[in-house]
Design a protein around this motif. Structure first.
Motif, PDB file in Angstrom:
ATOM      1  N   GLU A 155       4.051  14.974   4.979  1.00 36.44           N
ATOM      2  CA  GLU A 155       4.816  14.074   5.834  1.00 36.44           C
ATOM      3  C   GLU A 155       4.889  12.713   5.173  1.00 36.44           C
ATOM      4  N   SER A 156       6.051  12.115   5.220  1.00 30.15           N
ATOM      5  CA  SER A 156       6.212  10.827   4.553  1.00 30.15           C
ATOM      6  C   SER A 156       7.297  10.012   5.208  1.00 30.15           C
ATOM      7  N   ALA A 157       7.320   8.760   4.871  1.00 30.21           N
ATOM      8  CA  ALA A 157       8.386   7.869   5.317  1.00 30.21           C
ATOM      9  C   ALA A 157       8.966   7.192   4.111  1.00 30.21           C
ATOM     10  N   SER A 158      10.291   7.083   4.048  1.00 23.53           N
ATOM     11  CA  SER A 158      10.941   6.418   2.924  1.00 23.53           C
ATOM     12  C   SER A 158      10.943   4.924   3.147  1.00 23.53           C
ATOM     13  N   HIS A 159      11.025   4.184   2.070  1.00 24.77           N
ATOM     14  CA  HIS A 159      11.216   2.739   2.199  1.00 24.77           C
ATOM     15  C   HIS A 159      12.318   2.305   1.254  1.00 24.77           C
ATOM     16  N   ALA A 179       0.839  -1.200   0.000  1.00 21.69           N
ATOM     17  CA  ALA A 179       0.000   0.000   0.000  1.00 21.69           C
ATOM     18  C   ALA A 179       0.875   1.251   0.000  1.00 21.69           C
ATOM     19  N   PRO A 180       0.508   2.280  -0.794  1.00 20.28           N
ATOM     20  CA  PRO A 180       1.314   3.505  -0.824  1.00 20.28           C
ATOM     21  C   PRO A 180       1.113   4.383   0.403  1.00 20.28           C
ATOM     22  N   SER A 181       0.084   4.113   1.198  1.00 20.03           N
ATOM     23  CA  SER A 181      -0.130   4.906   2.401  1.00 20.03           C
ATOM     24  C   SER A 181      -0.848   4.073   3.455  1.00 20.03           C
ATOM     25  N   ILE A 182      -0.756   4.532   4.684  1.00 23.51           N
ATOM     26  CA  ILE A 182      -1.422   3.879   5.805  1.00 23.51           C
ATOM     27  C   ILE A 182      -2.332   4.919   6.443  1.00 23.51           C
ATOM     28  N   THR A 183      -3.599   4.566   6.636  1.00 21.20           N
ATOM     29  CA  THR A 183      -4.546   5.495   7.240  1.00 21.20           C
ATOM     30  C   THR A 183      -4.921   5.014   8.637  1.00 21.20           C
ATOM     31  N   VAL A 184      -5.463   5.940   9.423  1.00 17.96           N
ATOM     32  CA  VAL A 184      -5.858   5.617  10.785  1.00 17.96           C
ATOM     33  C   VAL A 184      -7.196   6.286  11.077  1.00 17.96           C
ATOM     34  N   ASN A 185      -8.033   5.591  11.848  1.00 19.00           N
ATOM     35  CA  ASN A 185      -9.268   6.155  12.381  1.00 19.00           C
ATOM     36  C   ASN A 185      -9.124   6.215  13.892  1.00 19.00           C
ATOM     37  N   LEU A 197       4.019   6.412   1.806  1.00 19.71           N
ATOM     38  CA  LEU A 197       5.227   5.719   1.388  1.00 19.71           C
ATOM     39  C   LEU A 197       5.602   6.167  -0.016  1.00 19.71           C
ATOM     40  N   VAL A 198       6.810   6.635  -0.169  1.00 22.57           N
ATOM     41  CA  VAL A 198       7.298   7.073  -1.470  1.00 22.57           C
ATOM     42  C   VAL A 198       8.656   6.438  -1.721  1.00 22.57           C
ATOM     43  N   PRO A 199       9.032   6.257  -2.971  1.00 26.19           N
ATOM     44  CA  PRO A 199      10.331   5.644  -3.251  1.00 26.19           C
ATOM     45  C   PRO A 199      11.480   6.553  -2.819  1.00 26.19           C
TER      46      PRO A 199
END
Length: 195
Positions: free
Chosen positions: A191-195, A18-24, A64-66
């Motif tokens: 805001e992002s996190a690299s992988h 998944a390119p992103s993670i969401t939260v409720n 998540l971005v490259p």
């Protein structure tokens, strides 16, 4: 107010699907089914403890971005007697235990007689990819942006006449970004996190 920590772990390859993670966010657990079918209605005696309706909408927690590097070769020429040699190094192999990365680079020329972009072969950690403008960008004069699918890309360019008899010069390309968010619009990156 409640504060809680969130931890995220992922492998570098192939990486998360998944390119992103969401939260409720919710004050308390909610029941998956309500006797009335409407969670906003008063609770039924069928439930042992009260449940609360969650009116929130999902918010993005992590994008998540490259990991990429963008290099700008400000002048590349193959006109008249001149040719340009270009080299891109993948410097993720080093003595300080940097995680090894590899990937291709897409070289996109802009200017006179600009051909289609060139995609390199995979540039492994600790190796160098090189090319001549006469072979990849014949008759071209302008600048080249190299988008590499790994961090820590660096380069070198050398312009000379045939045989470097009368004129020659070398330069280092500009590193536009060294990491996750390539953003030249002037707006701050999300805001992002690299992988």
């Amino acid at each position: 107010s409640y504060f809680f920590a969130v931890f995220f772990d992922s492998t570098a390859a192939p990486g998360p699907a998944a390119p992103s993670i969401t939260v409720n966010e919710s004050f308390a657990p909610t029941e998956s089914a309500f006797p009335s079918g409407d969670p906003t209605q008063a609770q039924s005696s069928a439930f042992a403890i009260p449940r609360f309706h969650d009116p929130s909408t999902p918010g993005t927690l992590i994008s998540l971005v490259p990991c990429q590097t963008l290099l700008l070769f400000p002048y590349v020429v193959n006109q008249g007697p001149f040719d340009t040699g270009m080299a891109i190094s993948n410097t993720s192999s080093d003595p300080v235990a940097t995680p090894l990365q590899s990937g291709t680079c897409t070289l996109t020329p802009y200017g006179t007689n600009a051909p289609d972009p060139v995609v390199t072969s995979t540039v492994a950690a600790g190796t160098v990819y090189s090319l001549l403008a006469s072979a990849s960008f014949p008759g071209f004069a302008g600048y080249v942006l190299a988008l590499c699918d790994f961090q820590y890309a660096h380069g070198f360019a050398f312009i000379s006449d045939l045989g470097a008899r009368n004129l020659a010069m070398g330069y280092l390309p500009l590193v536009i970004t060294g990491g996750a968010d390539i953003n030249r619009s002037g707006a701050p990156p999300a805001e992002s996190a690299s992988h």
